[in-house]
Design an enzyme around this catalytic site. Structure first.
Site, PDB file in Angstrom:
ATOM      1  N   CYS A 121     -26.465 -61.007 111.442  1.00 33.69           N
ATOM      2  CA  CYS A 121     -27.602 -61.383 112.210  1.00 33.69           C
ATOM      3  C   CYS A 121     -27.328 -62.702 113.070  1.00 33.69           C
ATOM      4  CB  CYS A 121     -28.850 -61.412 111.430  1.00 33.69           C
ATOM      5  SG  CYS A 121     -28.973 -59.835 110.747  1.00 33.69           S
ATOM      6  N   HIS A 124     -34.391 -65.441 115.391  1.00 30.26           N
ATOM      7  CA  HIS A 124     -33.856 -64.187 115.077  1.00 30.26           C
ATOM      8  C   HIS A 124     -35.149 -63.215 114.551  1.00 30.26           C
ATOM      9  CE1 HIS A 124     -31.860 -60.814 113.148  1.00 30.26           C
ATOM     10  NE2 HIS A 124     -31.956 -60.990 111.960  1.00 30.26           N
ATOM     11  N   ASN A 184     -35.602 -55.340 113.646  1.00 28.42           N
ATOM     12  CA  ASN A 184     -34.379 -56.141 113.562  1.00 28.42           C
ATOM     13  C   ASN A 184     -33.202 -55.387 114.367  1.00 28.42           C
ATOM     14  OD1 ASN A 184     -32.224 -57.759 112.947  1.00 28.42           O
ATOM     15  ND2 ASN A 184     -32.656 -57.813 110.790  1.00 28.42           N
TER      16      ASN A 184
HETATM   17  O1  UT7 Z   1     -31.756 -60.000 109.337  1.00 24.16           O
HETATM   18  C1  UT7 Z   1     -30.737 -60.239 108.342  1.00 24.16           C
HETATM   19  C2  UT7 Z   1     -31.484 -60.908 107.201  1.00 24.16           C
HETATM   20  N1  UT7 Z   1     -32.551 -60.088 106.723  1.00 24.16           N
HETATM   21  C3  UT7 Z   1     -33.832 -60.227 106.602  1.00 24.16           C
HETATM   22  O2  UT7 Z   1     -34.172 -61.613 106.682  1.00 24.16           O
HETATM   23  C4  UT7 Z   1     -34.469 -59.349 105.520  1.00 24.16           C
HETATM   24  C5  UT7 Z   1     -35.353 -60.232 104.394  1.00 24.16           C
HETATM   25  N2  UT7 Z   1     -36.099 -59.381 103.437  1.00 24.16           N
HETATM   26  C6  UT7 Z   1     -37.258 -59.119 104.077  1.00 24.16           C
HETATM   27  O3  UT7 Z   1     -37.751 -59.316 105.061  1.00 24.16           O
HETATM   28  C7  UT7 Z   1     -38.245 -58.274 102.889  1.00 24.16           C
HETATM   29  O4  UT7 Z   1     -37.657 -58.821 101.657  1.00 24.16           O
HETATM   30  C8  UT7 Z   1     -38.353 -56.996 103.131  1.00 24.16           C
HETATM   31  C9  UT7 Z   1     -39.377 -56.710 104.313  1.00 24.16           C
HETATM   32  C10 UT7 Z   1     -37.108 -56.433 103.087  1.00 24.16           C
HETATM   33  C11 UT7 Z   1     -39.225 -56.484 101.783  1.00 24.16           C
HETATM   34  O5  UT7 Z   1     -40.246 -57.189 101.727  1.00 24.16           O
HETATM   35  P1  UT7 Z   1     -40.799 -57.939 100.240  1.00 24.16           P
HETATM   36  O6  UT7 Z   1     -42.100 -58.348 100.446  1.00 24.16           O
HETATM   37  O7  UT7 Z   1     -39.552 -58.642  99.648  1.00 24.16           O
HETATM   38  O8  UT7 Z   1     -40.951 -56.566  99.207  1.00 24.16           O
HETATM   39  P2  UT7 Z   1     -40.137 -56.240  97.933  1.00 24.16           P
HETATM   40  O9  UT7 Z   1     -38.665 -55.778  97.963  1.00 24.16           O
HETATM   41  O10 UT7 Z   1     -40.369 -57.321  96.840  1.00 24.16           O
HETATM   42  O11 UT7 Z   1     -40.928 -54.907  97.527  1.00 24.16           O
HETATM   43  C12 UT7 Z   1     -42.269 -54.940  97.092  1.00 24.16           C
HETATM   44  C13 UT7 Z   1     -42.520 -53.612  96.552  1.00 24.16           C
HETATM   45  C14 UT7 Z   1     -41.976 -52.839  95.740  1.00 24.16           C
HETATM   46  O12 UT7 Z   1     -42.698 -52.121  94.911  1.00 24.16           O
HETATM   47  P3  UT7 Z   1     -43.046 -52.529  93.568  1.00 24.16           P
HETATM   48  O13 UT7 Z   1     -41.765 -52.391  92.487  1.00 24.16           O
HETATM   49  O14 UT7 Z   1     -43.725 -53.797  93.504  1.00 24.16           O
HETATM   50  O15 UT7 Z   1     -44.132 -51.446  92.845  1.00 24.16           O
HETATM   51  C15 UT7 Z   1     -41.005 -51.944  96.725  1.00 24.16           C
HETATM   52  O16 UT7 Z   1     -40.767 -50.930  96.150  1.00 24.16           O
HETATM   53  O17 UT7 Z   1     -42.774 -52.996  97.819  1.00 24.16           O
HETATM   54  C16 UT7 Z   1     -42.070 -51.549  97.643  1.00 24.16           C
HETATM   55  N3  UT7 Z   1     -41.546 -51.309  98.986  1.00 24.16           N
HETATM   56  C17 UT7 Z   1     -42.262 -50.545  99.898  1.00 24.16           C
HETATM   57  N4  UT7 Z   1     -43.474 -49.959  99.946  1.00 24.16           N
HETATM   58  C18 UT7 Z   1     -43.828 -49.387 100.813  1.00 24.16           C
HETATM   59  C19 UT7 Z   1     -40.364 -51.550  99.382  1.00 24.16           C
HETATM   60  N5  UT7 Z   1     -39.978 -51.032 100.592  1.00 24.16           N
HETATM   61  C20 UT7 Z   1     -41.255 -50.189 100.916  1.00 24.16           C
HETATM   62  C21 UT7 Z   1     -41.646 -49.524 102.185  1.00 24.16           C
HETATM   63  N6  UT7 Z   1     -42.836 -49.181 102.217  1.00 24.16           N
HETATM   64  N7  UT7 Z   1     -41.135 -49.601 103.077  1.00 24.16           N
END
Ligand code: UT7
Length: 329
Positions: free
Chosen positions: A116, A256, A286
């Site tokens: 990215c 970004h 993204n």
């Molecule tokens: O461009 C290159 C660099 N990339 C980035 O900068 C991306 C960086 N990461 C992020 O933007 C975030 O980590 C994400 C958007 C990918 C995820 O958000 P998060 O707030 O970190 O969520 P998480 O991975 O901690 O997941 C929280 C909960 C989990 O459920 P439990 O374990 O708490 O029950 C996930 O299973 O949300 C769940 N979850 C979802 N729920 C509904 C994960 N994806 C989804 C989804 N819809 N699409």
């Protein structure tokens, strides 16, 4: 001798027509619009549909539009740097394919891969050829067909990515506008937090890698999120401080577009108020190498000669960095 700066003299972009909304994603994986919007800021993304279409096909309309705007022919381009993580093929470089498709018969070119942060690395690299006096017209293209490496059964990644491409032309500037400073960083200890497990020389494609879905982007979201917030915000703050810029000196922050929460943290650290931050993540998601030139394209009509822009990115690798540039037209 007069100092030569590398300035952006034209920008254009292209996104495919098909809109993949959060509501459509709700029918594909266990997710919902509220979760996606509140955690990422994304409402919809564009997808390149159709057989036989690749990243270079996103770049062709972006570059042809740019050439028309600038009023020059493709044969005047001397160098093409194609920043992408989804090249049409491993070999040859997509820069070559693009040059052929647009008729840039006098250009040499290469692909640049820094996930990215690729467009930022490409802009800095391209600027060297202008500043040294070697070239007068360098095309820096940033684009990805992220749908080609996205697993639409994995809700943690498929909600994030979209397809799109932007391009800028770099030319010499003698008025002090153009790229002023850059800070670029990489740290391979983050390599396994965001990567494609197979398809390279380490793990060539096989039935096993396909069955295990190892040709799709894999991401440890939380790890990347924490590193992105820290690094992108810090590097943007560092470039602002070392160039003695006060908040009122900065016209625009061009971040970004990976996550609205990462963008907000970066703006706050750089001292830039929300109305000066370019954000189009809600429409495109993204697009990896496409995010920054697509922002410049969307905001082009609002930019004024001499505006101070701070660009910042973070991506797989890890790679990250920031550029300070003065808009030249
Ligand atoms: O461009 C290159 C660099 N990339 C980035 O900068 C991306 C960086 N990461 C992020 O933007 C975030 O980590 C994400 C958007 C990918 C995820 O958000 P998060 O707030 O970190 O969520 P998480 O991975 O901690 O997941 C929280 C909960 C989990 O459920 P439990 O374990 O708490 O029950 C996930 O299973 O949300 C769940 N979850 C979802 N729920 C509904 C994960 N994806 C989804 C989804 N819809 N699409």
């Amino acid at each position: 001798m007069q100092k030569i700066n590398a300035a952006i003299t034209a920008v254009h972009g292209y996104v495919p027509d098909y809109i993949l909304t959060n509501h459509e994603l709700e029918t594909m994986v266990n997710t919902n619009d509220e979760w996606i919007t509140s955690r990422t800021g994304i409402k919809e993304r564009r997808i390149l549909k159709g057989e036989g279409l690749a990243t270079s096909d996103l770049a062709v309309p972006a570059v042809l539009g740019l050439l028309e705007k600038r009023g020059i022919g493709a044969e005047e381009i001397e160098l093409i740097i194609f920043c992408t993580s989804t090249p049409d093929m491993h070999i040859p470089a997509t820069a070559n394919i693009l040059a052929h498709k647009i008729g840039a018969v006098n250009a040499w070119g290469y692909d640049l891969q820094a996930a990215c942060s690729g467009f930022l690395f490409g802009l800095t690299t391209g600027a060297q050829f202008i500043e040294s006096g070697k070239h007068k017209k360098v095309l820096v293209v940033g684009g990805d067909k992220m749908s080609s490496i996205t697993n639409y059964e994995d809700r943690s990644t498929c909600i994030l990515f979209g397809d799109g491409c932007g391009a800028v032309l770099l030319e010499p500037n003698y008025e002090g506008n153009g790229l002023i400073d850059s800070i670029l960083k990489s740290d391979g200890s983050g390599a396994h937090s965001l990567y494609l497990k197979a398809g390279g020389s380490l793990r060539p494609a096989s039935h096993e890698t396909v069955d295990a879905k190892e040709h799709y982007a894999y991401q440890e979201g939380q790890t990347v999120f924490k590193a992105a917030v820290r690094s992108m915000a810090d590097v943007a703050g560092e470039i602002v401080e070392r160039n003695h810029l006060k908040p009122e000196d900065i016209a625009w922050l061009v971040p970004h577009q990976a996550n609205k929460r990462i963008i907000d943290a970066t703006a706050s650290r750089a001292g830039v108020s929300p109305e000066k931050v370019m954000i189009n993540i809600e429409r495109y998601g993204n697009t990896t190498n496409g995010t920054i030139p697509l922002c410049l394209w969307d905001w082009e009509s609002k930019l004024k000669k001499g505006d101070n822009l701070i660009i910042a990115a973070f991506g797989g690798g890890f790679t990250w960095g920031s550029i300070y540039l003065k808009w030249a037209y």
